[in-house]
Motif scaffolding. Sequence first.
Motif, mmCIF file in Angstrom:
data_model
loop_
_atom_site.group_PDB
_atom_site.id
_atom_site.type_symbol
_atom_site.label_atom_id
_atom_site.label_comp_id
_atom_site.label_asym_id
_atom_site.label_seq_id
_atom_site.Cartn_x
_atom_site.Cartn_y
_atom_site.Cartn_z
ATOM 1 N N TRP A 170 25.699 45.896 61.873
ATOM 2 C CA TRP A 170 26.432 44.637 61.713
ATOM 3 C C TRP A 170 26.018 43.903 60.439
ATOM 4 O O TRP A 170 26.835 43.254 59.797
ATOM 5 N N GLY A 171 24.787 44.031 60.048
ATOM 6 C CA GLY A 171 24.348 43.456 58.768
ATOM 7 C C GLY A 171 25.070 44.113 57.609
ATOM 8 O O GLY A 171 25.471 43.455 56.643
ATOM 9 N N GLY A 172 25.254 45.423 57.698
ATOM 10 C CA GLY A 172 25.996 46.142 56.656
ATOM 11 C C GLY A 172 27.452 45.731 56.610
ATOM 12 O O GLY A 172 28.027 45.557 55.533
ATOM 13 N N VAL A 173 28.067 45.565 57.775
ATOM 14 C CA VAL A 173 29.467 45.136 57.819
ATOM 15 C C VAL A 173 29.623 43.754 57.194
ATOM 16 O O VAL A 173 30.520 43.517 56.377
ATOM 17 N N VAL A 174 28.743 42.845 57.554
ATOM 18 C CA VAL A 174 28.796 41.483 57.002
ATOM 19 C C VAL A 174 28.585 41.522 55.490
ATOM 20 O O VAL A 174 29.282 40.834 54.732
ATOM 21 N N THR A 175 27.654 42.326 55.029
ATOM 22 C CA THR A 175 27.381 42.437 53.590
ATOM 23 C C THR A 175 28.597 42.958 52.842
ATOM 24 O O THR A 175 28.965 42.431 51.781
ATOM 25 N N VAL A 176 29.240 43.966 53.371
ATOM 26 C CA VAL A 176 30.432 44.524 52.715
ATOM 27 C C VAL A 176 31.552 43.484 52.655
ATOM 28 O O VAL A 176 32.211 43.320 51.621
ATOM 29 N N VAL A 177 31.761 42.763 53.734
ATOM 30 C CA VAL A 177 32.812 41.735 53.756
ATOM 31 C C VAL A 177 32.514 40.650 52.729
ATOM 32 O O VAL A 177 33.396 40.229 51.972
ATOM 33 N N VAL A 178 31.278 40.194 52.679
ATOM 34 C CA VAL A 178 30.903 39.146 51.716
ATOM 35 C C VAL A 178 31.093 39.645 50.286
ATOM 36 O O VAL A 178 31.625 38.929 49.441
ATOM 37 N N LEU A 179 30.683 40.863 50.005
ATOM 38 C CA LEU A 179 30.848 41.398 48.654
ATOM 39 C C LEU A 179 32.323 41.543 48.271
ATOM 40 O O LEU A 179 32.705 41.260 47.135
ATOM 41 N N LEU A 180 33.152 41.955 49.211
ATOM 42 C CA LEU A 180 34.578 42.063 48.925
ATOM 43 C C LEU A 180 35.212 40.701 48.674
ATOM 44 O O LEU A 180 36.066 40.551 47.797
ATOM 45 N N LEU A 181 34.814 39.709 49.438
ATOM 46 C CA LEU A 181 35.359 38.360 49.246
ATOM 47 C C LEU A 181 34.914 37.757 47.926
ATOM 48 O O LEU A 181 35.656 37.002 47.306
ATOM 49 N N ARG A 182 33.734 38.084 47.481
ATOM 50 C CA ARG A 182 33.247 37.545 46.210
ATOM 51 C C ARG A 182 33.929 38.211 45.028
ATOM 52 O O ARG A 182 34.059 37.615 43.963
ATOM 53 N N ARG A 183 34.377 39.440 45.183
ATOM 54 C CA ARG A 183 35.021 40.164 44.095
ATOM 55 C C ARG A 183 36.462 39.759 43.878
ATOM 56 O O ARG A 183 36.966 39.861 42.767
ATOM 57 N N THR A 184 37.157 39.346 44.915
ATOM 58 C CA THR A 184 38.560 38.991 44.759
ATOM 59 C C THR A 184 38.673 37.714 43.940
ATOM 60 O O THR A 184 37.975 36.740 44.187
ATOM 61 N N PRO A 185 39.565 37.713 42.963
ATOM 62 C CA PRO A 185 39.729 36.521 42.129
ATOM 63 C C PRO A 185 40.346 35.389 42.935
ATOM 64 O O PRO A 185 41.093 35.622 43.880
ATOM 65 N N PRO A 186 40.048 34.164 42.567
ATOM 66 C CA PRO A 186 40.636 33.032 43.284
ATOM 67 C C PRO A 186 42.152 33.028 43.113
ATOM 68 O O PRO A 186 42.676 33.332 42.043
ATOM 69 N N ARG A 187 42.857 32.684 44.166
ATOM 70 C CA ARG A 187 44.323 32.694 44.118
ATOM 71 C C ARG A 187 44.873 31.483 43.391
ATOM 72 O O ARG A 187 45.913 31.529 42.791
ATOM 73 N N GLU A 188 44.183 30.400 43.489
ATOM 74 C CA GLU A 188 44.633 29.193 42.800
ATOM 75 C C GLU A 188 43.614 28.851 41.736
ATOM 76 O O GLU A 188 42.431 29.043 41.901
ATOM 77 N N GLY A 189 44.075 28.349 40.691
ATOM 78 C CA GLY A 189 43.185 27.965 39.612
ATOM 79 C C GLY A 189 44.001 27.741 38.363
ATOM 80 O O GLY A 189 45.222 27.869 38.364
ATOM 81 N N PRO A 190 43.305 27.443 37.317
ATOM 82 C CA PRO A 190 44.043 27.200 36.082
ATOM 83 C C PRO A 190 44.671 28.487 35.573
ATOM 84 O O PRO A 190 44.005 29.483 35.354
ATOM 85 N N GLY A 191 45.970 28.459 35.468
ATOM 86 C CA GLY A 191 46.697 29.600 34.943
ATOM 87 C C GLY A 191 46.936 29.402 33.464
ATOM 88 O O GLY A 191 46.430 28.460 32.860
ATOM 89 N N PRO A 192 47.705 30.259 32.878
ATOM 90 C CA PRO A 192 48.018 30.069 31.468
ATOM 91 C C PRO A 192 48.802 28.775 31.269
ATOM 92 O O PRO A 192 49.663 28.429 32.066
ATOM 93 N N ALA A 193 48.457 28.087 30.226
ATOM 94 C CA ALA A 193 49.111 26.805 29.957
ATOM 95 C C ALA A 193 50.567 27.035 29.573
ATOM 96 O O ALA A 193 50.884 27.911 28.773
ATOM 97 N N ARG A 194 51.451 26.261 30.182
ATOM 98 C CA ARG A 194 52.869 26.357 29.848
ATOM 99 C C ARG A 194 53.161 25.433 28.678
ATOM 100 O O ARG A 194 52.531 24.391 28.531
ATOM 101 N N PRO A 195 54.133 25.800 27.882
ATOM 102 C CA PRO A 195 54.520 24.901 26.794
ATOM 103 C C PRO A 195 54.995 23.565 27.361
ATOM 104 O O PRO A 195 55.533 23.523 28.466
ATOM 105 N N PRO A 196 54.796 22.475 26.638
ATOM 106 C CA PRO A 196 55.167 21.162 27.165
ATOM 107 C C PRO A 196 56.648 21.014 27.462
ATOM 108 O O PRO A 196 57.042 20.207 28.284
#
Length: 68
Positions: A9-35
């Motif tokens: 179970w420690g291994g399962v938790v570790t794998v899940v945590v590592l996978l969650l840390r690797r995925t990029p955030p879904r929301e955040g500053p994207g490329p700036a759009r022209p005004p």
Amino acid sequence: MVLMMLVFWGGVVTVVVLLLRRTPPREGPGPARPPHYDAELILHERFARGEIDETEYAARRSALRHLE
């Protein structure tokens, strides 16, 4: 046997945590759009609905792009 369950179970938790840390955030500053992007979008919608003709559309789009 209990020790093996804890290791498993420690291994399962570790794998899940590592996978969650690797995925990029879904929301955040994207490329700036022209005004002028939002204004052009509204202008395009008005043209698509037939509120303005092609001449007016081209003139306003040109004016928006020269504001930069």
